[in-house]
Design an enzyme around this catalytic site. Structure first.
Site, PDB file in Angstrom:
ATOM      1  N   LYS A  44       0.271   5.825  11.706  1.00 58.23           N
ATOM      2  CA  LYS A  44       1.560   6.183  12.327  1.00 58.23           C
ATOM      3  C   LYS A  44       1.741   7.695  12.205  1.00 58.23           C
ATOM      4  O   LYS A  44       1.313   8.317  11.229  1.00 58.23           O
ATOM      5  CB  LYS A  44       2.747   5.429  11.709  1.00 58.23           C
ATOM      6  CG  LYS A  44       3.078   5.750  10.245  1.00 58.23           C
ATOM      7  CD  LYS A  44       4.289   6.665  10.084  1.00 58.23           C
ATOM      8  CE  LYS A  44       4.325   7.202   8.700  1.00 58.23           C
ATOM      9  NZ  LYS A  44       4.969   8.179   8.139  1.00 58.23           N
TER      10      LYS A  44
ATOM     11  N   PRO B 203      -7.136   9.150   5.221  1.00 54.41           N
ATOM     12  CA  PRO B 203      -6.851   9.756   3.920  1.00 54.41           C
ATOM     13  C   PRO B 203      -5.608   9.117   3.299  1.00 54.41           C
ATOM     14  O   PRO B 203      -4.669   8.752   4.019  1.00 54.41           O
ATOM     15  CB  PRO B 203      -6.606  11.238   4.238  1.00 54.41           C
ATOM     16  CG  PRO B 203      -6.841  11.419   5.682  1.00 54.41           C
ATOM     17  CD  PRO B 203      -7.116  10.111   6.323  1.00 54.41           C
TER      18      PRO B 203
ATOM     19  N   ALA C 200      -2.169   8.724   0.991  1.00 57.40           N
ATOM     20  CA  ALA C 200      -0.959   9.516   0.717  1.00 57.40           C
ATOM     21  C   ALA C 200      -0.945  10.776   1.582  1.00 57.40           C
ATOM     22  O   ALA C 200      -0.781  11.894   1.087  1.00 57.40           O
ATOM     23  CB  ALA C 200      -0.852   9.862  -0.767  1.00 57.40           C
TER      24      ALA C 200
ATOM     25  N   GLY D 276       0.771  10.878   4.806  1.00 54.66           N
ATOM     26  CA  GLY D 276       1.840  10.901   5.813  1.00 54.66           C
ATOM     27  C   GLY D 276       1.537  10.119   7.066  1.00 54.66           C
ATOM     28  O   GLY D 276       2.269  10.201   8.049  1.00 54.66           O
TER      29      GLY D 276
ATOM     30  N   GLY E 255      -0.959   4.789   6.073  1.00 56.58           N
ATOM     31  CA  GLY E 255      -2.139   3.931   6.011  1.00 56.58           C
ATOM     32  C   GLY E 255      -1.883   2.643   5.232  1.00 56.58           C
ATOM     33  O   GLY E 255      -2.235   1.553   5.694  1.00 56.58           O
ATOM     34  N   GLY E 256      -1.257   2.774   4.075  1.00 54.85           N
ATOM     35  CA  GLY E 256      -0.982   1.595   3.247  1.00 54.85           C
ATOM     36  C   GLY E 256      -0.044   0.630   3.958  1.00 54.85           C
ATOM     37  O   GLY E 256      -0.259  -0.588   3.944  1.00 54.85           O
ATOM     38  N   SER E 257       0.991   1.169   4.609  1.00 54.91           N
ATOM     39  CA  SER E 257       1.960   0.321   5.325  1.00 54.91           C
ATOM     40  C   SER E 257       1.284  -0.400   6.487  1.00 54.91           C
ATOM     41  O   SER E 257       1.544  -1.578   6.747  1.00 54.91           O
ATOM     42  CB  SER E 257       3.109   1.178   5.878  1.00 54.91           C
ATOM     43  OG  SER E 257       3.733   1.881   4.838  1.00 54.91           O
TER      44      SER E 257
ATOM     45  N   ASP F 241       8.225   1.461   6.084  1.00 53.68           N
ATOM     46  CA  ASP F 241       7.488   1.668   7.339  1.00 53.68           C
ATOM     47  C   ASP F 241       6.751   0.421   7.815  1.00 53.68           C
ATOM     48  O   ASP F 241       6.182   0.419   8.917  1.00 53.68           O
ATOM     49  CB  ASP F 241       6.451   2.798   7.163  1.00 53.68           C
ATOM     50  CG  ASP F 241       7.098   4.171   7.209  1.00 53.68           C
ATOM     51  OD1 ASP F 241       8.235   4.271   7.720  1.00 53.68           O
ATOM     52  OD2 ASP F 241       6.474   5.134   6.744  1.00 53.68           O
TER      53      ASP F 241
HETATM   54  P1  ATP Z   1       4.235   6.737   2.383  1.00 52.39           P
HETATM   55  O1  ATP Z   1       4.918   7.621   3.353  1.00 52.39           O
HETATM   56  O2  ATP Z   1       4.608   5.255   2.528  1.00 52.39           O
HETATM   57  O3  ATP Z   1       4.270   7.219   0.962  1.00 52.39           O
HETATM   58  P2  ATP Z   1       1.671   7.755   3.186  1.00 52.39           P
HETATM   59  O4  ATP Z   1       1.448   7.631   4.614  1.00 52.39           O
HETATM   60  O5  ATP Z   1       1.980   9.142   2.742  1.00 52.39           O
HETATM   61  O6  ATP Z   1       2.735   6.697   2.787  1.00 52.39           O
HETATM   62  P3  ATP Z   1      -0.382   5.948   2.116  1.00 52.39           P
HETATM   63  O7  ATP Z   1      -1.794   6.243   2.448  1.00 52.39           O
HETATM   64  O8  ATP Z   1       0.234   4.758   2.717  1.00 52.39           O
HETATM   65  O9  ATP Z   1       0.434   7.271   2.339  1.00 52.39           O
HETATM   66  O10 ATP Z   1      -0.308   5.832   0.503  1.00 52.39           O
HETATM   67  C1  ATP Z   1       0.900   5.792  -0.207  1.00 52.39           C
HETATM   68  C2  ATP Z   1       0.645   5.158  -1.575  1.00 52.39           C
HETATM   69  O11 ATP Z   1       0.341   3.772  -1.410  1.00 52.39           O
HETATM   70  C3  ATP Z   1      -0.512   5.747  -2.355  1.00 52.39           C
HETATM   71  O12 ATP Z   1      -0.044   6.119  -3.619  1.00 52.39           O
HETATM   72  C4  ATP Z   1      -1.534   4.635  -2.485  1.00 52.39           C
HETATM   73  O13 ATP Z   1      -2.163   4.598  -3.744  1.00 52.39           O
HETATM   74  C5  ATP Z   1      -0.712   3.366  -2.274  1.00 52.39           C
HETATM   75  N1  ATP Z   1      -1.466   2.309  -1.550  1.00 52.39           N
HETATM   76  C6  ATP Z   1      -1.370   0.998  -1.773  1.00 52.39           C
HETATM   77  N2  ATP Z   1      -2.137   0.310  -0.918  1.00 52.39           N
HETATM   78  C7  ATP Z   1      -2.743   1.186  -0.109  1.00 52.39           C
HETATM   79  C8  ATP Z   1      -3.654   1.082   0.970  1.00 52.39           C
HETATM   80  N3  ATP Z   1      -4.097  -0.091   1.414  1.00 52.39           N
HETATM   81  N4  ATP Z   1      -4.052   2.214   1.570  1.00 52.39           N
HETATM   82  C9  ATP Z   1      -3.582   3.416   1.140  1.00 52.39           C
HETATM   83  N5  ATP Z   1      -2.735   3.571   0.125  1.00 52.39           N
HETATM   84  C10 ATP Z   1      -2.301   2.484  -0.517  1.00 52.39           C
END
Ligand code: ATP
Length: 304
Positions: free
Chosen positions: A24, A109, A111, A113, A116-118, A151
Site C-alpha cells: 500500500k 522491506p 517497517a 511504510g 507489508g505486514g497488514s 490498515d
Molecule cells: P505499519 O505502518 O503498520 O507500522 P509498515 O508498513 O511500516 O507498517 P510492516 O512491514 O508492516 O511496516 O512492519 C511493521 C511491523 O510489523 C514490524 O515491526 C514487523 O516486525 C511486524 N510484522 C509482523 N508480521 C509481519 C509481516 N508478515 N511482514 C512484515 N512485518 C511484519
C-alpha cells in the site's frame, strides 16, 4: 528460510494456490488530531501497487508457516507475525482447527511504510477462507481485519480508498486511472511508533473535504494536480528518525519528469509520480546507479 510448525509436517498435499499481497502507498497523509486513547486521526488516499509479497497456500494437516525471500530475516519472531496472528484469529472466529501450509515470500522491506505486514495478514484471511472452504460473509472478515491492525481492512479491499478517522472510515474511490510510480526505500527501518514519538503533536491542522467523484473519470494529470495540494504530515518526523528520507525525496524529485515526490506512511519508502511507465523506468535506472543499496522499483496500481 524460517518456519514454524504447530504439529507435524506429514500429509502435505500438492494442491496449492498463490495470492499476491500488494504493497500500500499513501498518496498523501494528513494527521489532523489525536484521540484521548492515543490513536491519531488521519486522512489519506491509500492505493495498492503491483509490487509486494506473495503467499502460497496448500493443504497440510497442521498449521505450518515458512518465510522466504530477500527480507525474510527482517521479519521478527514468527509468533508475532501477522500471518500467524491472522490464521489464529480466523480459526477462532470460525471455530476451526487451523491447518494448512502458508509460504510467505517476503519481497517488501519491513517497517517501511508500505503495510507489508497488514497486506500479508489480509491475504492470509482471504487465502485461508478459500483453503478451509469458509464463506466470506459480508462484514465478518472486515471486523477480524480491523482487530489485526488499522490498515488491514483496506488491504482486504486492496483498491484505492479515501481513509479517515483512525483508519477505520473508508470510502471507496472508483475510476482511478493507472498511475506510474517509482518506489524507493533506503536501507533503514522507521517503525511507526518511533515516528509518531518524533511527530509530537505537530498537527498541520489541515482537514481536507474528501475528494468527491467528479461524475467522470479524472485523468492522471488531474490527479497529479490535486495531489500537489496534499502532503505527508509525518515527513519531518520521519526525517528526524532517518535523514536518509530527505536524501530519497530529493533524489526522486530530481529525476526527469517527476511530478511529485512524497513519503508513504511513516516511511522510509518514498515515491514519485510520473506520466508514463517509460519515465518511471528511466527514473529507476538513474536512482539504482546513484543508490545501489536501496530497494527501488517502478510500478503501477495493483489489478486483481
Ligand atoms: P505499519 O505502518 O503498520 O507500522 P509498515 O508498513 O511500516 O507498517 P510492516 O512491514 O508492516 O511496516 O512492519 C511493521 C511491523 O510489523 C514490524 O515491526 C514487523 O516486525 C511486524 N510484522 C509482523 N508480521 C509481519 C509481516 N508478515 N511482514 C512484515 N512485518 C511484519
Amino acid at each position: 528460510m524460517r518456519h514454524t510448525n504447530m504439529n507435524n509436517m506429514s500429509n502435505m498435499s500438492a494442491k496449492s494456490f498463490a495470492l499476491a499481497a500488494p504493497a500500500k502507498i499513501n498518496l498523501f497523509l494528513h494527521v489532523t488530531g489525536r484521540r484521548d486513547d492515543g490513536y491519531h486521526l488521519l486522512q489519506s488516499i491509500v492505493v495498492f501497487v503491483d509490487a509486494g509479497d506473495h503467499l502460497t497456500f496448500s493443504r497440510h494437516d497442521s498449521l505450518f508457516i515458512d518465510i522466504q525471500g530477500y527480507f525474510a530475516d527482517d521479519v521478527g519472531d514468527l509468533r508475532d507475525n501477522l500471518v500467524y496472528k491472522a490464521a489464529q484469529a480466523l480459526a477462532q472466529e470460525y471455530d476451526y482447527v487451523p491447518t494448512g501450509q502458508i509460504s510467505l515470500q517476503k519481497n517488501l522491506p519491513v517497517a517501511s511504510g508500505m503495510g507489508g505486514g497488514s497486506s500479508d495478514a489480509a491475504t492470509t484471511l482471504r487465502g485461508l477462507c478459500r483453503l478451509w472452504g469458509l464463506s466470506e460473509e459480508a462484514g465478518r472478515l472486515e471486523k477480524l481485519a480491523a482487530q489485526l491492525g488499522a490498515d488491514v481492512p483496506a488491504c482486504l479491499y486492496r483498491r484505492p480508498v479515501w481513509m479517515e478517522g483512525v483508519g477505520d472510515k473508508m470510502m471507496r474511490m472508483q475510476d482511478m486511472p493507472d498511475m506510474h510510480l517509482v518506489l524507493a526505500t533506503p536501507p533503514v527501518q522507521t517503525p511507526t511508533p518511533e515516528v509518531f514519538k518524533c511527530f509530537a503533536r505537530r498537527f498541520s491542522g489541515r482537514y481536507s473535504p474528501p475528494i468527491k467523484h467528479a461524475g467522470r473519470r479524472k485523468s492522471l494529470q488531474e490527479w497529479i494536480a490535486d495531489l500537489r495540494f496534499y502532503r505527508n504530515d509525518l515527513t519531518d518526523a520521519a526525517i528526524e528518525v532517518s535523514p536518509d528520507i530527505r536524501t530519497a525525496l530529493a533524489a526522486i524529485a530530481a529525476t526527469p519528469n517527476c511530478h511529485i515526490a512524497r513519503l508513504s506512511g511513516s516511511g522510509a519508502t518514498c515515491f514519485g509520480l510520473y506520466d508514463s511507465a517509460g519515465a518511471a523506468q528511466a527514473a529507476v535506472n538513474k536512482l539504482r546507479q546513484e543508490y545501489p543499496h536501496w530497494w527501488i522499483k517502478a510500478t503501477g496500481l495493483f489489478k486483481e
